[in-house]
Design an enzyme around this catalytic site. Structure first.
Site, PDB file in Angstrom:
ATOM      1  N   TYR A 102       0.832  -1.187   0.121  1.00 58.97           N
ATOM      2  CA  TYR A 102      -0.102   0.113   0.074  1.00 58.97           C
ATOM      3  C   TYR A 102       1.015   1.176  -0.183  1.00 58.97           C
ATOM      4  O   TYR A 102       1.712   1.477   0.717  1.00 58.97           O
ATOM      5  CB  TYR A 102      -0.676  -0.056   1.361  1.00 58.97           C
ATOM      6  CG  TYR A 102      -1.733   1.316   1.601  1.00 58.97           C
ATOM      7  CD1 TYR A 102      -2.587   1.848   0.693  1.00 58.97           C
ATOM      8  CD2 TYR A 102      -1.622   2.009   2.605  1.00 58.97           C
ATOM      9  CE1 TYR A 102      -3.130   2.859   0.722  1.00 58.97           C
ATOM     10  CE2 TYR A 102      -2.191   3.138   3.070  1.00 58.97           C
ATOM     11  CZ  TYR A 102      -3.008   3.553   1.788  1.00 58.97           C
ATOM     12  OH  TYR A 102      -3.816   4.831   2.138  1.00 58.97           O
ATOM     13  N   ASP A 173       0.590  -8.313   6.458  1.00 59.94           N
ATOM     14  CA  ASP A 173      -0.419  -7.366   6.446  1.00 59.94           C
ATOM     15  C   ASP A 173      -1.458  -8.379   5.625  1.00 59.94           C
ATOM     16  O   ASP A 173      -1.468  -8.265   4.386  1.00 59.94           O
ATOM     17  CB  ASP A 173      -0.127  -6.168   5.601  1.00 59.94           C
ATOM     18  CG  ASP A 173      -1.394  -5.111   5.195  1.00 59.94           C
ATOM     19  OD1 ASP A 173      -2.394  -5.499   5.429  1.00 59.94           O
ATOM     20  OD2 ASP A 173      -1.083  -3.855   5.235  1.00 59.94           O
ATOM     21  N   LYS A 198     -11.280  -2.110   5.886  1.00 57.00           N
ATOM     22  CA  LYS A 198     -11.537  -3.082   4.804  1.00 57.00           C
ATOM     23  C   LYS A 198     -12.554  -4.254   5.071  1.00 57.00           C
ATOM     24  O   LYS A 198     -13.731  -4.007   5.534  1.00 57.00           O
ATOM     25  CB  LYS A 198     -10.268  -3.243   4.088  1.00 57.00           C
ATOM     26  CG  LYS A 198      -9.230  -2.385   3.910  1.00 57.00           C
ATOM     27  CD  LYS A 198      -9.758  -1.084   3.092  1.00 57.00           C
ATOM     28  CE  LYS A 198      -8.775   0.042   2.599  1.00 57.00           C
ATOM     29  NZ  LYS A 198      -7.789   0.584   3.827  1.00 57.00           N
TER      30      LYS A 198
HETATM   31  O1  P1T Z   1      -6.310   3.252   5.583  1.00 62.80           O
HETATM   32  P1  P1T Z   1      -5.927   2.745   6.635  1.00 62.80           P
HETATM   33  O2  P1T Z   1      -6.744   2.105   7.914  1.00 62.80           O
HETATM   34  O3  P1T Z   1      -4.934   3.623   7.808  1.00 62.80           O
HETATM   35  O4  P1T Z   1      -5.030   1.241   6.630  1.00 62.80           O
HETATM   36  C1  P1T Z   1      -3.647   1.652   5.578  1.00 62.80           C
HETATM   37  C2  P1T Z   1      -3.726   0.174   4.837  1.00 62.80           C
HETATM   38  C3  P1T Z   1      -2.709  -0.847   5.213  1.00 62.80           C
HETATM   39  N1  P1T Z   1      -2.564  -2.065   4.564  1.00 62.80           N
HETATM   40  C4  P1T Z   1      -3.187  -2.197   3.374  1.00 62.80           C
HETATM   41  C5  P1T Z   1      -2.996  -3.476   2.705  1.00 62.80           C
HETATM   42  C6  P1T Z   1      -3.984  -1.038   2.906  1.00 62.80           C
HETATM   43  O5  P1T Z   1      -4.753  -1.475   1.575  1.00 62.80           O
HETATM   44  C7  P1T Z   1      -4.252   0.307   3.641  1.00 62.80           C
HETATM   45  C8  P1T Z   1      -5.429   1.195   3.016  1.00 62.80           C
HETATM   46  N2  P1T Z   1      -5.545   1.096   1.758  1.00 62.80           N
HETATM   47  C9  P1T Z   1      -6.413   1.839   0.880  1.00 62.80           C
HETATM   48  C10 P1T Z   1      -6.911   2.843   1.583  1.00 62.80           C
HETATM   49  C11 P1T Z   1      -6.310   1.500  -0.516  1.00 62.80           C
HETATM   50  O6  P1T Z   1      -7.204   1.947  -1.022  1.00 62.80           O
HETATM   51  O7  P1T Z   1      -5.448   0.728  -0.910  1.00 62.80           O
END
Ligand code: P1T
Length: 377
Positions: A102, A173, A198
């Protein structure tokens, strides 16, 4: 305890008991900052809500249970969860990272923690020799996503956990798969992280993060940091996430079934050059994914003819909403190069500008396919 129950039962019940005074079956939203003490330090286990809150405790125990771990910790966002983990390390420590993550993770590592003396290297996790060669005596953490965001690459968690030297934590992750499809702690990882924004939350109505682990001293370090740093989620957000997780297993089944049919439709479509979905036999990670996942999930990436074609398609869908994020019941579409991964654009791990990412929801699959057909026409 509940360990002997199946995943679907744990997702609904673990960490939660009917309220002993009222019988309320749902965990109350304990919207309180503090707790009355009968004498100094004499209390019922709760002192202050940054440190502990009963709604949060239920969520933390639930996340631990569904990941097959002993301990869980909840945070205000996925980034806050990763941030708290990184604070366990010291200047000079080295962290090895899979070369597709990400964009916000890249940004936190290279633009924030590099300034505090942590060092990062980026490696292709499918190349086990390259991974082996990339560990240094200072390496403390191997950090990976699988499937990765947004290239949908698969890392072999068992193989990586076996080759990581003693003393190196393996962190996964697990946001894209969710524990309904993949449980990294059972495959040898030491710590699992979620953006619970998510699939765990599942309804695009809450931002949150979580960590799960088995090791007691790791838990105590991270529990200390959670309280010392303070990036905790609000009780209402914990409640929404608890409610979301109750249907995780059912949602993931439908996400996976819809995504498979959509991946097959896209693979046959002349406007689509490449479909990146681990459920397709043509995907280079398919065999590993089949071994370590119970389903292939709801995320698909596609590569189109060029950046203009990508921008055009994401602007033309009607049911697939153009938005960042993923994992909700409704389908989303986005252009990572200019949106979620804009922070990697000029970096060695930049994503292709012609790539479009789909988060396939649980609507009727025929409606979703029709929407993509008209957008690609
Ligand atoms: O947005 P947040 O809850 O802080 O999470 C960050 C995060 C961490 N790891 C992965 C694999 C993620 O996909 C995300 C957040 N991703 C998005 C907002 C996106 O649209 O890919």
């Amino acid at each position: 305890m509940m360990e002997h129950y199946h995943f679907d039962t744990l997702a609904i019940h673990a960490g939660q008991e009917p309220d002993p005074t009222t019988g309320a079956i749902m965990t109350p939203i304990y919207q309180t900052s503090t707790y009355v003490q009968s004498a100094p330090a004499e209390h019922k286990g709760y002192e202050y809500s940054r440190t502990d809150n009963p709604t949060r405790a239920a969520l933390e125990n639930l996340v631990a249970a569904i990941e097959g771990g002993r301990y869980g910790l909840a945070f205000a966002s996925g980034m806050a969860a990763i941030d708290t983990l990184l604070r366990r390390f010291n200047p000079g420590d080295h962290i090895l990272v899979g070369n597709d993550v990400y964009g916000g993770t890249y940004r936190l590592f290279e633009r924030v923690y590099a300034r505090y003396g942590l060092r990062f290297s980026w490696v292709d996790l499918a190349d086990l020799d390259a991974v082996r060669a990339a560990f240094t005596p200072q390496t403390r953490l191997l950090w990976l996503e699988t499937p990765t965001n947004p290239l949908m690459s698969i890392a072999d968690i068992t193989a990586l956990a076996e080759l990581a030297p003693e003393g190196v934590l393996v962190g996964v992750d697990n946001t894209f798969a969710s524990p309904a499809l993949q449980q990294p702690l059972q495959l040898g990882a030491h710590i699992v992280m979620h953006s619970s924004t998510k699939y765990l939350g599942g309804h695009s109505d809450v931002v949150g993060g979580a960590l799960a682990m088995n090791d007691e001293s790791l838990y105590h370090d991270l529990k200390f940091l959670q309280n010392a740093v303070g990036a905790v989620p609000a009780p209402m957000d914990c409640f929404l996430t608890l409610r979301g997780i109750k249907t995780l297993h059912v949602r993931m089944e439908r996400h996976s079934a819809n995504a498979r049919l959509i991946a097959e439709f896209l693979a046959d479509h002349p406007a689509v050059k490449t479909v990146l979905y681990p459920g397709l036999e043509s995907h280079p990670g398919h065999e590993v994914a089949k071994r370590q996942m119970r389903g292939f999930g709801g995320m698909i990436s596609i590569i189109l003819d060029g950046p203009d074609a990508a921008r055009r398609v994401v602007s033309r869908t009607k049911l697939f909403a153009l938005a960042e994020s993923l994992g909700g019941v409704e389908s989303l579409i986005e252009h990572p190069y200019s949106m979620t991964h804009a922070s990697t654009a000029a970096s060695p791990i930049a994503v292709p500008p012609a790539l479009v990412r789909l988060s396939v929801g649980i609507e009727h699959v025929d409606d979703l396919i029709e929407d993509l057909r008209q957008a690609l026409a």
